[in-house]
Motif scaffolding. Structure first.
Motif, PDB file in Angstrom:
ATOM      1  N   GLN A 285       0.824  -1.208   0.000  1.00  0.00           N
ATOM      2  CA  GLN A 285       0.000   0.000   0.000  1.00  0.00           C
ATOM      3  C   GLN A 285       0.851   1.247   0.000  1.00  0.00           C
ATOM      4  N   SER A 286       0.237   2.313  -0.491  1.00  0.00           N
ATOM      5  CA  SER A 286       0.824   3.649  -0.429  1.00  0.00           C
ATOM      6  C   SER A 286      -0.117   4.522   0.389  1.00  0.00           C
ATOM      7  N   ASP A 287       0.113   5.811   0.376  1.00  0.00           N
ATOM      8  CA  ASP A 287      -0.749   6.705   1.150  1.00  0.00           C
ATOM      9  C   ASP A 287      -2.177   6.725   0.634  1.00  0.00           C
ATOM     10  N   SER A 288      -2.353   6.419  -0.644  1.00  0.00           N
ATOM     11  CA  SER A 288      -3.680   6.579  -1.241  1.00  0.00           C
ATOM     12  C   SER A 288      -4.292   5.289  -1.785  1.00  0.00           C
ATOM     13  N   SER A 289      -3.549   4.206  -1.823  1.00  0.00           N
ATOM     14  CA  SER A 289      -4.108   2.997  -2.435  1.00  0.00           C
ATOM     15  C   SER A 289      -3.478   1.731  -1.861  1.00  0.00           C
ATOM     16  N   ARG A 290      -4.162   0.607  -2.119  1.00  0.00           N
ATOM     17  CA  ARG A 290      -3.682  -0.713  -1.734  1.00  0.00           C
ATOM     18  C   ARG A 290      -3.805  -1.634  -2.938  1.00  0.00           C
ATOM     19  N   TRP A 291      -2.874  -2.578  -3.091  1.00  0.00           N
ATOM     20  CA  TRP A 291      -2.923  -3.498  -4.205  1.00  0.00           C
ATOM     21  C   TRP A 291      -2.263  -4.820  -3.802  1.00  0.00           C
ATOM     22  N   ASP A 343     -11.676  -7.077  -4.682  1.00  0.00           N
ATOM     23  CA  ASP A 343     -11.876  -5.781  -4.025  1.00  0.00           C
ATOM     24  C   ASP A 343     -10.617  -4.923  -4.035  1.00  0.00           C
ATOM     25  N   MET A 344      -9.497  -5.478  -4.523  1.00  0.00           N
ATOM     26  CA  MET A 344      -8.263  -4.718  -4.715  1.00  0.00           C
ATOM     27  C   MET A 344      -7.638  -5.144  -6.033  1.00  0.00           C
ATOM     28  N   PRO A 345      -6.924  -4.250  -6.705  1.00  0.00           N
ATOM     29  CA  PRO A 345      -6.296  -4.636  -7.972  1.00  0.00           C
ATOM     30  C   PRO A 345      -5.109  -5.571  -7.764  1.00  0.00           C
ATOM     31  N   THR A 361      -9.006  -5.429 -11.333  1.00  0.00           N
ATOM     32  CA  THR A 361      -9.972  -5.936 -10.360  1.00  0.00           C
ATOM     33  C   THR A 361     -11.042  -6.826 -10.981  1.00  0.00           C
TER      34      THR A 361
END
Length: 676
Positions: A285-291, A343-345, A361
């Motif tokens: 994850q980063s500050d704005s997304s999870r993968w 639910d996540m890419p 996704t």
């Protein structure tokens, strides 16, 4: 008739002796081993007998004990004369001799047709299995943390399994399983269950809970056991459509969870399914997304990092399959649509070989499949397309060229950008992607004593692969096997296999530096590599209770213009069956130069379990397996095995490392089984 009744009883006392022989013959070919998932699925096929008046041609083929001609005669006899009125009728089917019947009986049971639910309930079968096992030497993962590594397993070294199944023939099936792997904290780390209702009007079956799906040749939905290339060169070449089935395995991947319904109206069959399941996955994850960078398929939750991956990804599947059949369901055409949402890419590493891998996704696939039967000939195939435009194509034929010869032919083409997450069709690759190939299989039975089988397979990989820095690459594989059984108590078999592929290899190269000095450096090249494998077997039944088996395996491995390495193994088995008490044991010795020459050898295990280890290094391998009927409803199995290595001071690596050069395992199983 009395003799027939006697050997029928011997089959029903326990399937282990005949089934273990069948498995030994089926699993003799693969030199690269078989996936744990495939072995688990195979054991479930053998562990669940099917009503003889309900078993289909596809299910008979999946057992691997009948020829195409025998399967056709079985289905034709039942169609012409109606449902079997007893198991005695099997002996009048053409081509069904005593040996054939002995091999079939452990996997079928008799149930009269047109019975009421109350009558069927009287034949309801309950089966409860408890299994536990543990390696006796301590692994590093169970020792206190040290200054070099603080990562350790968080649970105990004990492995446990609890499984229950209630079966009412052709009516109802209910089951659940709870399993704990070594190093995991709780006894129910993995739980699975299902309820299956069958034959309610036009509703053929409804499954609530965990299940699998397999349609066509497996290009979209390929669950269930499929061995592909093996010494059974014809029967296992074609996938047999099984539709939806309850999930009874303890493998924590590639199953569906939700509801599935199968409808039947005249010659039309519709299957619809909806699944919601959580998968183990590595999440970044980063500050704005999870993968998700990768799906974790081991099912192990022992360390902090493995536990963090537990059920991290939510997956939803929706699918519909429509099939039209004719010719007594021996022929069909089908259309399948499958949609998967996460639910996540999923975003794999930015590598050249991952350029066409699925990312995102959502994924959708559509396919058309067919199976056309003309006498003893079957033409089959499937064409599938993923939403990104990639496609997979498989077309094949199997048939009998007279009473003594069977053949199979399969062409497949899977583009590098074909994306099918549940595929398991015929392939050289572990996934149905980036491959074009042609397979030819042959089986010749000149008489009851001799059986000759062979196959040839050529393939090419158009795009880059993991650890192969070249595109395209090519390869081939050939196998030949001869089996001679002069009497019912003696059997000889010899098998040879050659595999050729292009792979990366590290070599030392000489060069002259800027100062004129000759130096060496390590470089990586893609070169052809060749592996020969030879397997010889001798089996002898010394008495009705006692049999022995000797096996010799050998292999060579070489890259072009590089030295050859070698490996070999010898095994001596003995089996002693006294009815209520049965015993089997092995003494084996192996000597391999490297891991490329590891020797895979199937081992007898407790019922419904499997053991297919790789013998690698220099050492001894031995085990004994004991079963005893404590009561008419209760059976005990006890297994002890050990490997001793001579060319090392430790066993294993990483957290599985043992500080001594040997590893022992103790396994215990109890089965309670009864009918209403």
């Amino acid at each position: 008739m009395k003799k027939f009744y006697t050997f029928m009883l011997s089959c029903f006392l326990g399937y282990s002796v005949l089934a273990q022989q069948d498995l030994d013959e089926i699993l003799v070919a693969p030199s690269e081993g078989i996936s744990e998932e495939a072995l688990e699925q195979l054991m479930q096929v053998y562990a669940q007998p099917i009503a003889i008046n309900a078993i289909t041609a596809e299910q008979l083929a999946l057992l691997g004990v009948l020829s195409k001609a025998q399967i056709q005669n079985f289905v034709t006899y039942r169609k012409v004369y109606g449902p079997f009125l007893s198991l005695y009728e099997i002996q009048v089917i053409p081509l069904f001799d005593k040996v054939t019947i002995e091999r079939l009986l452990p996997y079928v049971y008799f149930s009269l047709p047109n019975r009421t639910f109350a009558q069927d309930w009287q034949q309801a079968q309950h089966r409860l299995i408890f299994r536990t096992s543990q390696y006796l030497e301590q692994k590093k993962g169970f020792t206190p943390p040290d200054t070099r590594s603080k990562v350790r397993y968080e649970g105990s070294p004990l492995r446990t399994l609890l499984r229950y199944r209630l079966s009412v023939p052709k009516r109802l099936s209910v089951g659940f399983s709870f399993e704990k792997d070594e190093g995991e904290k709780t006894w129910n780390d993995f739980g699975s269950g299902y309820v299956q209702i069958q034959h309610r009007g036009i509703v053929q079956q409804v499954i609530l809970g965990d299940y699998t799906a397999q349609f066509g040749q497996g290009l979209v939905a390929g669950a269930g056991f499929y061995l592909g290339k093996s010494s059974e060169t014809v029967l296992f070449a074609r996938r047999n459509q099984t539709g939806i089935r309850p999930y009874t395995s303890t493998m924590e991947m590639n199953f569906l969870r939700g509801v599935a319904v199968e409808w039947q109206w005249k010659n039309w069959q519709m299957t619809q399914l909806l699944s919601f399941v959580k998968r183990d996955a590595n999440v970044e994850q980063s500050d704005s997304s999870r993968w998700v960078t990768s799906l974790q398929t081991s099912g192990l939750h022992r360390t902090a990092s493995e536990i963090a991956d537990y059920h991290a990804l939510y997956e939803r599947n929706m699918a519909s399959n429509l099939t039209y059949s004719w010719n007594g369901k021996r022929s069909f055409v089908g259309a399948l649509y499958w949609h998967t949402t996460y639910d996540m890419p999923l975003l794999k590493a930015n590598k050249l070989y991952n350029q066409y891998a699925f990312a995102g996704t959502q994924n959708a696939l559509a396919s058309v499949s067919y199976n056309v039967a003309l006498g003893s000939h079957y033409a089959f195939g499937e064409m599938a397309r993923s939403q990104n435009g990639g496609y997979g194509l498989l077309a094949g034929w199997v048939g009998s060229l007279g009473k003594k010869t069977d053949m199979s032919l399969i062409f497949r083409k899977y583009t590098p950008n074909f994306q099918s997450l549940y595929a398991n069709a015929f392939s050289e690759n572990s996934q149905n992607v980036n491959e074009t190939g042609l397979y030819i299989g042959w089986k010749y039975t000149p008489n009851r004593r001799w059986t000759l089988t062979a196959y040839g397979d050529i393939f090419t990989f158009p795009w880059y692969k993991y650890l192969i820095d070249k595109a395209p690459t090519n390869g081939f594989e050939i196998l030949g096997k001869g089996q001679f059984q002069p009497t019912k108590t003696i059997k000889y078999a010899l098998q040879a296999r050659l595999e050729n592929k292009e792979e990366n290899v590290s070599i030392e190269e000489s060069y002259v530096d800027s100062k004129g000095k000759v130096r060496t450096r390590s470089i990586t090249e893609v070169r052809p590599r060749y592996k020969w494998s030879v397997n010889g077997l001798f089996w002898r039944k010394l008495s009705p209770q006692l049999s022995i088996q000797s096996r010799v395996l050998a292999s060579t491995f070489t890259f072009q213009h590089l030295p050859t390495t070698y490996g070999w193994a010898m095994c001596q088995d003995v089996k002693w069956d006294l009815g209520a008490l049965a015993f089997s044991a092995r003494l084996g010795y192996f000597h391999t130069d490297d891991y490329d020459n590891r020797q895979y050898v199937y081992e007898s295990d407790v019922m419904y379990a499997y053991s297919f280890p790789a013998y690698n290094g220099v050492g001894w391998r031995y085990y004994f397996n004991l079963s005893y009927h404590l009561h008419k409803h209760l059976t005990l199995w006890l297994r002890w095995s050990r490997t001793d290595l001579f060319n090392t001071s430790t066993y294993g690596s990483g957290l599985d490392e043992i500080a001594v050069p040997h590893r022992s395992e103790l396994k215990l199983q109890l089965r309670w089984e009864m009918m209403n």
